[in-house]
Scaffold this motif. Sequence first.
Motif, PDB file in Angstrom:
ATOM      1  N   LEU A 130      52.437  33.821  42.203  1.00  0.00           N
ATOM      2  CA  LEU A 130      52.018  35.553  41.907  1.00  0.00           C
ATOM      3  C   LEU A 130      51.945  36.572  41.174  1.00  0.00           C
ATOM      4  O   LEU A 130      52.189  36.803  41.059  1.00  0.00           O
ATOM      5  CB  LEU A 130      53.848  35.468  42.386  1.00  0.00           C
ATOM      6  CG  LEU A 130      53.993  34.690  43.517  1.00  0.00           C
ATOM      7  CD1 LEU A 130      56.691  35.032  43.790  1.00  0.00           C
ATOM      8  CD2 LEU A 130      54.030  35.209  45.089  1.00  0.00           C
ATOM      9  N   ASN A 131      50.358  35.375  40.730  1.00  0.00           N
ATOM     10  CA  ASN A 131      49.880  36.603  40.227  1.00  0.00           C
ATOM     11  C   ASN A 131      50.702  36.874  38.953  1.00  0.00           C
ATOM     12  O   ASN A 131      49.988  37.815  38.006  1.00  0.00           O
ATOM     13  CB  ASN A 131      48.788  37.918  41.098  1.00  0.00           C
ATOM     14  CG  ASN A 131      48.403  37.595  41.841  1.00  0.00           C
ATOM     15  OD1 ASN A 131      47.781  36.711  41.996  1.00  0.00           O
ATOM     16  ND2 ASN A 131      48.157  38.629  43.487  1.00  0.00           N
ATOM     17  N   ALA A 132      51.158  35.659  38.177  1.00  0.00           N
ATOM     18  CA  ALA A 132      51.518  35.557  37.021  1.00  0.00           C
ATOM     19  C   ALA A 132      50.396  35.611  35.718  1.00  0.00           C
ATOM     20  O   ALA A 132      49.478  35.608  36.375  1.00  0.00           O
ATOM     21  CB  ALA A 132      52.060  34.080  36.600  1.00  0.00           C
ATOM     22  N   LEU A 133      50.656  36.917  34.956  1.00  0.00           N
ATOM     23  CA  LEU A 133      49.901  36.715  33.639  1.00  0.00           C
ATOM     24  C   LEU A 133      49.787  36.031  32.631  1.00  0.00           C
ATOM     25  O   LEU A 133      50.907  35.736  31.844  1.00  0.00           O
ATOM     26  CB  LEU A 133      50.217  38.633  33.423  1.00  0.00           C
ATOM     27  CG  LEU A 133      50.399  39.357  34.983  1.00  0.00           C
ATOM     28  CD1 LEU A 133      50.690  40.725  34.372  1.00  0.00           C
ATOM     29  CD2 LEU A 133      49.049  39.881  35.677  1.00  0.00           C
ATOM     30  N   ASN A 134      48.576  34.845  33.347  1.00  0.00           N
ATOM     31  CA  ASN A 134      48.771  34.239  31.808  1.00  0.00           C
ATOM     32  C   ASN A 134      46.872  34.266  30.800  1.00  0.00           C
ATOM     33  O   ASN A 134      46.981  35.639  31.652  1.00  0.00           O
ATOM     34  CB  ASN A 134      48.533  32.522  31.869  1.00  0.00           C
ATOM     35  CG  ASN A 134      47.218  32.609  32.938  1.00  0.00           C
ATOM     36  OD1 ASN A 134      46.975  33.222  33.180  1.00  0.00           O
ATOM     37  ND2 ASN A 134      47.295  31.340  33.637  1.00  0.00           N
ATOM     38  N   LEU A 135      46.828  34.145  30.145  1.00  0.00           N
ATOM     39  CA  LEU A 135      46.070  34.100  29.077  1.00  0.00           C
ATOM     40  C   LEU A 135      44.819  34.314  29.969  1.00  0.00           C
ATOM     41  O   LEU A 135      44.129  35.077  29.461  1.00  0.00           O
ATOM     42  CB  LEU A 135      45.942  32.588  28.180  1.00  0.00           C
ATOM     43  CG  LEU A 135      46.991  33.671  26.591  1.00  0.00           C
ATOM     44  CD1 LEU A 135      46.505  31.882  25.903  1.00  0.00           C
ATOM     45  CD2 LEU A 135      46.850  34.804  25.843  1.00  0.00           C
TER      46      LEU A 135
ATOM     47  N   ALA B 201      49.298  40.917  49.661  1.00  0.00           N
ATOM     48  CA  ALA B 201      50.790  41.431  49.981  1.00  0.00           C
ATOM     49  C   ALA B 201      51.636  41.006  49.486  1.00  0.00           C
ATOM     50  O   ALA B 201      52.820  41.965  49.462  1.00  0.00           O
ATOM     51  CB  ALA B 201      50.063  40.793  51.488  1.00  0.00           C
ATOM     52  N   LYS B 202      51.917  40.193  49.170  1.00  0.00           N
ATOM     53  CA  LYS B 202      53.510  39.668  48.903  1.00  0.00           C
ATOM     54  C   LYS B 202      53.240  40.368  47.243  1.00  0.00           C
ATOM     55  O   LYS B 202      54.500  40.151  46.205  1.00  0.00           O
ATOM     56  CB  LYS B 202      53.316  38.056  48.397  1.00  0.00           C
ATOM     57  CG  LYS B 202      54.694  37.817  47.568  1.00  0.00           C
ATOM     58  CD  LYS B 202      55.218  36.443  48.911  1.00  0.00           C
ATOM     59  CE  LYS B 202      56.187  36.160  47.780  1.00  0.00           C
ATOM     60  NZ  LYS B 202      57.561  34.152  48.029  1.00  0.00           N
ATOM     61  N   ALA B 203      52.001  40.023  45.491  1.00  0.00           N
ATOM     62  CA  ALA B 203      52.739  40.462  44.633  1.00  0.00           C
ATOM     63  C   ALA B 203      51.216  41.219  44.259  1.00  0.00           C
ATOM     64  O   ALA B 203      50.453  40.560  44.262  1.00  0.00           O
ATOM     65  CB  ALA B 203      53.169  39.129  44.046  1.00  0.00           C
ATOM     66  N   PHE B 204      51.845  42.181  43.393  1.00  0.00           N
ATOM     67  CA  PHE B 204      50.734  42.568  42.582  1.00  0.00           C
ATOM     68  C   PHE B 204      50.380  42.187  41.115  1.00  0.00           C
ATOM     69  O   PHE B 204      49.501  41.129  41.506  1.00  0.00           O
ATOM     70  CB  PHE B 204      50.958  44.120  42.555  1.00  0.00           C
ATOM     71  CG  PHE B 204      50.345  44.771  41.241  1.00  0.00           C
ATOM     72  CD1 PHE B 204      48.722  45.445  41.564  1.00  0.00           C
ATOM     73  CD2 PHE B 204      50.885  44.790  39.481  1.00  0.00           C
ATOM     74  CE1 PHE B 204      48.276  45.523  40.756  1.00  0.00           C
ATOM     75  CE2 PHE B 204      49.729  45.178  39.281  1.00  0.00           C
ATOM     76  CZ  PHE B 204      48.939  45.876  39.472  1.00  0.00           C
ATOM     77  N   ALA B 205      51.564  41.651  40.817  1.00  0.00           N
ATOM     78  CA  ALA B 205      51.855  40.268  39.553  1.00  0.00           C
ATOM     79  C   ALA B 205      53.230  40.020  39.919  1.00  0.00           C
ATOM     80  O   ALA B 205      54.450  41.761  39.042  1.00  0.00           O
ATOM     81  CB  ALA B 205      51.372  41.024  38.443  1.00  0.00           C
TER      82      ALA B 205
ATOM     83  N   LEU C 210      41.319  54.202  36.327  1.00  0.00           N
ATOM     84  CA  LEU C 210      41.533  53.120  36.908  1.00  0.00           C
ATOM     85  C   LEU C 210      42.118  53.028  38.006  1.00  0.00           C
ATOM     86  O   LEU C 210      43.759  54.032  37.873  1.00  0.00           O
ATOM     87  CB  LEU C 210      42.649  51.657  36.192  1.00  0.00           C
ATOM     88  CG  LEU C 210      41.536  50.992  35.528  1.00  0.00           C
ATOM     89  CD1 LEU C 210      42.911  50.737  34.218  1.00  0.00           C
ATOM     90  CD2 LEU C 210      41.113  49.996  36.208  1.00  0.00           C
ATOM     91  N   ILE C 211      42.641  52.669  39.191  1.00  0.00           N
ATOM     92  CA  ILE C 211      44.021  52.844  40.192  1.00  0.00           C
ATOM     93  C   ILE C 211      44.615  51.849  40.659  1.00  0.00           C
ATOM     94  O   ILE C 211      44.214  50.639  40.670  1.00  0.00           O
ATOM     95  CB  ILE C 211      43.099  53.343  41.198  1.00  0.00           C
ATOM     96  CG1 ILE C 211      42.562  54.520  41.394  1.00  0.00           C
ATOM     97  CG2 ILE C 211      43.691  53.761  42.697  1.00  0.00           C
ATOM     98  CD1 ILE C 211      40.905  54.782  41.387  1.00  0.00           C
ATOM     99  N   ALA C 212      45.969  52.017  40.140  1.00  0.00           N
ATOM    100  CA  ALA C 212      46.918  50.124  40.422  1.00  0.00           C
ATOM    101  C   ALA C 212      46.454  50.351  42.199  1.00  0.00           C
ATOM    102  O   ALA C 212      47.703  52.000  42.371  1.00  0.00           O
ATOM    103  CB  ALA C 212      47.710  49.704  39.279  1.00  0.00           C
ATOM    104  N   ALA C 213      46.914  49.760  42.663  1.00  0.00           N
ATOM    105  CA  ALA C 213      47.606  49.473  44.776  1.00  0.00           C
ATOM    106  C   ALA C 213      48.237  47.969  44.921  1.00  0.00           C
ATOM    107  O   ALA C 213      47.791  47.298  44.073  1.00  0.00           O
ATOM    108  CB  ALA C 213      46.384  49.044  45.357  1.00  0.00           C
ATOM    109  N   VAL C 214      49.701  48.819  44.790  1.00  0.00           N
ATOM    110  CA  VAL C 214      50.438  47.687  44.422  1.00  0.00           C
ATOM    111  C   VAL C 214      50.851  47.369  45.392  1.00  0.00           C
ATOM    112  O   VAL C 214      51.744  48.845  46.167  1.00  0.00           O
ATOM    113  CB  VAL C 214      51.919  48.648  43.269  1.00  0.00           C
ATOM    114  CG1 VAL C 214      52.516  47.378  43.718  1.00  0.00           C
ATOM    115  CG2 VAL C 214      51.275  48.467  41.718  1.00  0.00           C
TER     116      VAL C 214
END
Length: 261
Positions: free
Chosen positions: A29-34, A62-66, A101-105
């Motif tokens: 789910l796009n977890a933010l690792n290093l 579609a399911k997760a931005f992060a 920067l445009i975030a599309a969540v």
Amino acid sequence: PESTGYETILVDRPRPGVARITLNRPKALNALNLQVMGEVTAAAAELDRDPSVGAIVLTGSAKAFAAGADIKEMQPKSFSDVYAADWFAGWDALTRVRTPLIAAVAGYALGGGCELAMMCDVLLAADTAKFGQPEITLGVIPGMGGSQRLTRAVGKAKAMDLCLTGRTMGADEAERAGLVSRIVPAADLVDEALGVAEKIAGMSTPAAVMVTEAVDRAFETTLTEGVLFERRLFHSTFATADQKEGMAAFVEKRPPIFRDV
Ligand code: CAA
């Protein structure tokens, strides 16, 4: 060419002047690792140096931005580990990107995902978006700016509510609270974000960057100093060819052609 070498993101240029960074770790789910941090900040910095890029869209699936920082990566860490590495400090590089920067969540923007979206200049949400700072449910607190940027965006009461309970907030509540600027049907989110980015990319780049600097200054200083900072930047736009062009085009009743100088 900028896509080469990245494993956790996709980079493309879907519209004139517009680049897109897509978080791409679907199984997590796009977890933010290093690795994601390194790749997003490197790609954004590279695009920022490219004068043909006038706006950058940052999006997920579609399911997760992060769904947050990578819990599995953090689980074994000690205090000394995270302190020595200054864990998450690398994300600050994104806030030094000057290109808008445009975030599309769409879907989950939790923990670091919500914090990453809040680092962007414009935040667009699909009607499926879910925002939250659930760190407290893990025995920790936000670490990528959530307690600060969320409080500035939505005020103390809602920031405390979200950070203390870990509950998620839907797109409607997020828009009412001022966290997001628009809600878009999920199917149209990316198109809408690219359209916004294309519009910004068509503006004078110096003016676009200056306006982000001026708005950001509102969170850093007093009203008197902020208004002075804005006015001095306004004066400096008169040193640009784009100011001459923009005003001439208005008077001549034609669209302006900005050259970003
Ligand atoms: N880190 C690591 N892996 C994650 C993750 C995260 N933040 N979020 C989801 N995943 C993984 C899951 O472990 C799962 O992997 P496996 O298939 O190997 O088990 C996969 O992604 C799919 O997730 P779920 O099966 O849990 O999907 P779901 O649809 O049932 O639930 C969810 C979705 C509610 C978002 C749930 O995944 C969840 O609660 N995730 C964690 C949210 C969270 O606590 N985020 C904050 C992290 S801490 C942080 O961000 C610190 C900071 O301030 C920067």
